[in-house]
Write an enzyme that holds these catalytic residues in place. Structure first.
Site, PDB file in Angstrom:
ATOM      1  N   ASN A 173     -20.532  14.758 -17.982  1.00 42.49           N
ATOM      2  CA  ASN A 173     -20.207  14.861 -19.233  1.00 42.49           C
ATOM      3  C   ASN A 173     -18.540  14.326 -19.366  1.00 42.49           C
ATOM      4  OD1 ASN A 173     -18.879  17.266 -18.870  1.00 42.49           O
ATOM      5  ND2 ASN A 173     -20.948  17.673 -17.696  1.00 42.49           N
ATOM      6  N   ARG A 174     -17.574  14.842 -20.303  1.00 45.09           N
ATOM      7  CA  ARG A 174     -16.533  14.125 -19.988  1.00 45.09           C
ATOM      8  C   ARG A 174     -15.490  15.747 -19.817  1.00 45.09           C
ATOM      9  NH1 ARG A 174     -15.912   9.599 -22.745  1.00 45.09           N
ATOM     10  NH2 ARG A 174     -17.909   8.955 -24.747  1.00 45.09           N
TER      11      ARG A 174
END
Ligand code: C5P
Length: 225
Positions: free
Chosen positions: A30-31
Site C-alpha cells: 500500500n502507499r
C-alpha cells in the site's frame, strides 16, 4: 536541561506499509509513507523514552535515539512487536496489509502462453493493534491506534477504539481533497475515553510532538495518583 518526562519508559511504535509476497519477485503493498510513525518515534525519544520502531519497507532514516527493527510482512511485524515487549506505550501507526496471499509461491509464477491469469486466494492478517490491546500482563499501559476515515470520522473512530480495545485513536480524514494521504500535513481528531478532540491542521512532525506531549502528560498524571 532537556525535559525527559518519559525517561525509564519503553515505547513501541509501528510504522510504514507491509509487503505481502506473492512469489519471490512480486508482492501486495500500500502507499503508506511511514512518515507519521517515524516522527512519533522520534518525538517519544526526544522526551526520554527508549523507543523500538518496528517498520515495514520505507526509505526513511531511523530518528535519533530510536532502535529500528525492519520487517516486511504483517506476520513479521507482529513477531517483532511481541519480541519488543514489555512496553509501557504502544503506538500503532503502521498501515498493515489486511490480507496476505494464502500460499506464497516458492518459484516465480510463469506466464504460460494462452493460460488464464492466476487467481490469488487471500487470508486475513493478524491485527497487531487488537493483539497489543488485549488485556493481560504484557499489555502496555497506553495503547494508541490510528484510523483513516473518509466520512463521519469521529463516530467511526470511536467505534474502532471500542472494537480494537485500545485506549486512544488518532483519527484523520483521508478524503483525497484533504491532501493528507502521502502529504506532509495532517489534521486529526484524538479520541480518548473522555471523548473527541479536534486538533488544528499542522505538519506531521507537529502532530507527533503534540501526541508525544499528551502521552507524557498521561504518565505524569498516573504517577501523581
Ligand atoms: O482496522 P484498521 O486497519 O482500520 O485499523 C487501523 C489501526 O489498526 C492502525 O492503528 C493500524 O496500525 C492498526 N492495525 C494493525 N494490524 C492490522 C490492521 C490494522 O495493527 N492488521
Amino acid at each position: 536541561p532537556r525535559a525527559t518526562p518519559l525517561a525509564g519508559r519503553h515505547a513501541l511504535v509501528t510504522a510504514g506499509p507491509t509487503h505481502e509476497p506473492i512469489d519471490p519477485v512480486r508482492y501486495l503493498a500500500n502507499r503508506s509513507s511511514g512518515r507519521q510513525g517515524y516522527e512519533i518515534a522520534g518525538a517519544l525519544a526526544a522526551l526520554g523514552a527508549r523507543v523500538t520502531l518496528v517498520s515495514g519497507p520505507v526509505d526513511l532514516p531511523a530518528p535519533p535515539g530510536v532502535a529500528l527493527r525492519r520487517v516486511e510482512t504483517a506476520s513479521q511485524m507482529l513477531a517483532a512487536c511481541r519480541d519488543a515487549l514489555p512496553a509501557d506505550i504502544a503506538v500503532c501507526a503502521a498501515a498493515v496489509a489486511d490480507w496476505r496471499v494464502a500460499q506464497e509461491a516458492t518459484r516465480k509464477i510463469k506466464k504460460a502462453q494462452g493460460a488464464p491469469p492466476p487467481v490469488l486466494a487471500l487470508v486475513p492478517n493478524p491485527d497487531i493493534l487488537a493483539e497489543l490491546s488485549t488485556p493481560g500482563p504484557d499489555r502496555p499501559a497506553l495503547v494508541v491506534g490510528f484510523a483513516a476515515e473518509t466520512d463521519s470520522v469521529a463516530q467511526h473512530a470511536a467505534a474502532k477504539r471500542a472494537r480494537k480495545g485500545c485506549d486512544w485513536i488518532v483519527a484523520n480524514d483521508v478524503r483525497p481533497e484533504t491532501g493528507i494521504m502521502g502529504g506532509m500535513e495532517n489534521e486529526v481528531i484524538l479520541i480518548t475515553a473522555d471523548g473527541a478532540e479536534q486538533w488544528p491542521r499542522m505538519d506531521k512532525r507537529a502532530v507527533a510532538t503534540h501526541l508525544a506531549g499528551r502521552i507524557a502528560a498521561f504518565f505524569t498524571a498516573q504517577r501523581s495518583i
